[in-house]
Scaffold this motif. Structure first.
Motif, mmCIF file in Angstrom:
data_model
loop_
_atom_site.group_PDB
_atom_site.id
_atom_site.type_symbol
_atom_site.label_atom_id
_atom_site.label_comp_id
_atom_site.label_asym_id
_atom_site.label_seq_id
_atom_site.Cartn_x
_atom_site.Cartn_y
_atom_site.Cartn_z
ATOM 1 N N SER A 5 0.819 -1.206 0.000
ATOM 2 C CA SER A 5 0.000 0.000 0.000
ATOM 3 C C SER A 5 0.858 1.264 0.000
ATOM 4 N N THR A 6 0.365 2.283 -0.690
ATOM 5 C CA THR A 6 0.957 3.615 -0.667
ATOM 6 C C THR A 6 -0.157 4.600 -0.341
ATOM 7 N N ILE A 7 0.011 5.337 0.745
ATOM 8 C CA ILE A 7 -1.005 6.292 1.182
ATOM 9 C C ILE A 7 -0.532 7.691 0.820
ATOM 10 N N MET A 8 -1.315 8.371 -0.014
ATOM 11 C CA MET A 8 -1.005 9.740 -0.399
ATOM 12 C C MET A 8 -1.682 10.666 0.599
ATOM 13 N N ALA A 31 2.023 4.746 8.776
ATOM 14 C CA ALA A 31 2.915 3.852 8.033
ATOM 15 C C ALA A 31 3.269 2.619 8.862
ATOM 16 N N GLN A 32 3.497 2.827 10.172
ATOM 17 C CA GLN A 32 3.816 1.694 11.041
ATOM 18 C C GLN A 32 2.630 0.748 11.172
ATOM 19 N N LEU A 33 1.439 1.305 11.315
ATOM 20 C CA LEU A 33 0.252 0.469 11.498
ATOM 21 C C LEU A 33 -0.096 -0.316 10.244
ATOM 22 N N THR A 34 0.105 0.280 9.072
ATOM 23 C CA THR A 34 -0.239 -0.399 7.825
ATOM 24 C C THR A 34 0.921 -1.210 7.255
ATOM 25 N N GLN A 35 2.147 -0.939 7.751
ATOM 26 C CA GLN A 35 3.354 -1.540 7.174
ATOM 27 C C GLN A 35 3.496 -1.169 5.700
ATOM 28 N N GLY A 36 2.941 -0.007 5.343
ATOM 29 C CA GLY A 36 3.026 0.472 3.968
ATOM 30 C C GLY A 36 3.818 1.761 3.880
ATOM 31 N N ARG A 37 3.747 2.393 2.732
ATOM 32 C CA ARG A 37 4.463 3.644 2.495
ATOM 33 C C ARG A 37 3.484 4.813 2.524
ATOM 34 N N ASN A 81 -3.092 0.093 -5.447
ATOM 35 C CA ASN A 81 -2.267 0.108 -4.232
ATOM 36 C C ASN A 81 -2.267 1.461 -3.533
ATOM 37 N N ILE A 82 -3.028 2.432 -4.071
ATOM 38 C CA ILE A 82 -2.981 3.798 -3.546
ATOM 39 C C ILE A 82 -4.255 4.145 -2.799
ATOM 40 N N ILE A 83 -4.098 4.669 -1.598
ATOM 41 C CA ILE A 83 -5.197 5.230 -0.821
ATOM 42 C C ILE A 83 -4.920 6.716 -0.651
ATOM 43 N N ILE A 84 -5.921 7.548 -0.912
ATOM 44 C CA ILE A 84 -5.779 8.989 -0.737
ATOM 45 C C ILE A 84 -6.369 9.358 0.617
ATOM 46 N N ALA A 85 -5.593 10.044 1.439
ATOM 47 C CA ALA A 85 -6.014 10.352 2.805
ATOM 48 C C ALA A 85 -5.834 11.830 3.093
ATOM 49 N N GLY A 86 -6.773 12.413 3.836
ATOM 50 C CA GLY A 86 -6.638 13.819 4.186
ATOM 51 C C GLY A 86 -7.498 14.195 5.372
ATOM 52 N N ASP A 87 -7.189 15.337 5.948
ATOM 53 C CA ASP A 87 -8.004 15.878 7.032
ATOM 54 C C ASP A 87 -8.412 17.297 6.664
ATOM 55 N N SER A 88 -9.556 17.731 7.158
ATOM 56 C CA SER A 88 -10.025 19.107 7.022
ATOM 57 C C SER A 88 -9.971 19.566 5.561
ATOM 58 N N ALA A 89 -9.187 20.623 5.264
ATOM 59 C CA ALA A 89 -9.075 21.093 3.877
ATOM 60 C C ALA A 89 -8.402 20.040 2.998
ATOM 61 N N GLY A 90 -7.512 19.227 3.565
ATOM 62 C CA GLY A 90 -6.903 18.146 2.804
ATOM 63 C C GLY A 90 -7.923 17.098 2.410
ATOM 64 N N ALA A 91 -8.885 16.815 3.306
ATOM 65 C CA ALA A 91 -9.955 15.873 2.976
ATOM 66 C C ALA A 91 -10.835 16.429 1.863
ATOM 67 N N ASN A 92 -11.042 17.746 1.870
ATOM 68 C CA ASN A 92 -11.748 18.387 0.767
ATOM 69 C C ASN A 92 -11.073 18.035 -0.557
ATOM 70 N N LEU A 93 -9.752 18.155 -0.599
ATOM 71 C CA LEU A 93 -9.024 17.883 -1.841
ATOM 72 C C LEU A 93 -9.078 16.405 -2.217
ATOM 73 N N CYS A 94 -9.041 15.511 -1.220
ATOM 74 C CA CYS A 94 -9.183 14.076 -1.506
ATOM 75 C C CYS A 94 -10.493 13.801 -2.231
ATOM 76 N N LEU A 95 -11.591 14.323 -1.659
ATOM 77 C CA LEU A 95 -12.908 14.048 -2.215
ATOM 78 C C LEU A 95 -13.125 14.804 -3.524
ATOM 79 N N ARG A 261 -6.688 -0.255 9.397
ATOM 80 C CA ARG A 261 -7.342 -1.475 8.908
ATOM 81 C C ARG A 261 -8.034 -1.219 7.575
ATOM 82 N N PHE A 262 -8.680 -0.074 7.463
ATOM 83 C CA PHE A 262 -9.353 0.257 6.204
ATOM 84 C C PHE A 262 -8.340 0.389 5.069
ATOM 85 N N CYS A 263 -7.264 1.126 5.302
ATOM 86 C CA CYS A 263 -6.246 1.315 4.264
ATOM 87 C C CYS A 263 -5.675 -0.027 3.809
#
Length: 327
Positions: A5-8, A31-37, A81-95, A261-263
């Motif tokens: 997995s790669t989380i942007m 990154a530690q919880l998912t063992q991904g990048r 393999n890519i999950i897009i993640a964000g909070d607040s204004a960053g979540a706006n950009l994800c969606l 877990r979701f990622c």
């Protein structure tokens, strides 16, 4: 075992301030919880760079993961393999990014392409999208913005009303808001809450407190779930905006583990994901909620509330400045 997995990560305080470096501990924990990048995106900020600058930056970052430009330091990463993640204004950009790709698919077909560094490349949706405390409604029209003040640290006044004049603000000609023209506040790429069609979206994960912006996410999650999308929802009683990035409390640990877990599932076992919702009270007891019935407002009522507030903002600006905001 390392994950593919790669989380942007698109984490910032708002559309006008903040830096990814401030979220480094949270990104490392994920990154530690998912063992991904994880890769953090630094995008241009308002008011120097209004909409759609930030969305274009995020779009280019996503395409660069899929199709690395010449002399990049990474190999191509499959969208699966890519999950897009964000909070607040960053979540706006994800969606908004998901909406942008969906709209291009609707217009040109799912096999649509775009020219990127001299090549025609496919526009593929990511494996999943996650949104913490999403700011997706730029008119502040929905009920929770006033009803949940007691649980949040936001001011009811807008950033525009608090702004101190300087060389970059107000703009000339006047723009009306820090992020965009007042006339575009109800555009679905500015305010994804008003987007009418989420059909075809990748699995979506939402986490909110009992905060002023919670209705922003309720509208999207409910509409997407009713259109057949996989939606996972968690709402935490008495928690403020972006609480997992502020407090070291049981709710933070609980939300991070659910997030990870979701990622992981999006990449490793997407068929296992099912729509579900929970409410977590202050004693950490959980109760199931129906993601198809998170808010009493209809979609038409949401649109009307937002458009009415947009018109009020334009009128107030005109009265204060004796000029129309730039359209």
């Amino acid at each position: 075992m390392p994950s593919t997995s790669t989380i942007m990560d698109i984490f910032l305080i708002s559309a006008s301030r903040g830096d990814p470096s401030g979220f480094r501990p949270s990104v490392c924990r994920l990154a530690q919880l998912t063992q991904g990048r994880c890769v953090s995106v630094r995008y241009r900020l308002a008011p120097q760079h209004p909409f759609p600058a930030a969305l274009l930056d995020v779009f280019i970052a996503y395409l660069s993961l899929l199709y690395p430009p010449p002399e990049s330091f990474h190999e191509p990463i499959p969208a699966s393999n890519i999950i897009i993640a964000g909070d607040s204004a960053g979540a706006n950009l994800c969606l908004a990014l998901v909406q942008l790709i969906l709209q291009l698919h609707r217009r040109n077909g799912p096999a649509s392409t775009i020219r990127f560094f001299g090549r025609d490349v496919a526009l593929t949706l990511p494996a999943g999208v996650t949104a913490f405390s999403a700011w997706t409604e730029a008119t502040s029209a929905l009920p929770s913005f006033t009803a949940n003040k007691k649980h949040d640290y936001f001011s009811a006044t807008t950033a525009l009303e608090r702004a101190v004049p300087c060389d970059i603000w107000p703009t000339n000609p006047p723009r009306g808001t820090l992020y965009c023209d007042i006339s575009t506040l109800c555009h679905p790429l500015v305010s994804p809450t008003i987007a009418d069609d989420w059909d075809g979206s990748p699995p979506m994960w939402f986490c909110c407190g009992e905060e002023m912006l919670v209705d922003n996410s309720r509208v999207i999650a409910q509409r997407a779930a009713n259109q057949g999308c996989t939606v996972i929802w968690a709402e935490y009683d008495a928690m403020p905006h972006c609480f997992p990035f502020i407090f070291d409390i049981p709710q933070t640990d609980h939300s991070f583990k659910r997030w990870a877990r979701f990622c992981s599932a999006c990449v490793e076992n997407p068929g296992s994901l099912r729509s579900e919702g929970i409410n977590v009270d202050t004693s950490m007891q959980t109760q199931s909620v129906d993601v198809r019935a998170l808010i009493d407002l209809s979609y038409d009522e949401v649109k009307e509330c937002m458009r009415r507030n947009m018109q009020t903002m334009a009128k107030r600006y005109q009265e204060k400045h004796s000029t129309e905001p730039k359209l």
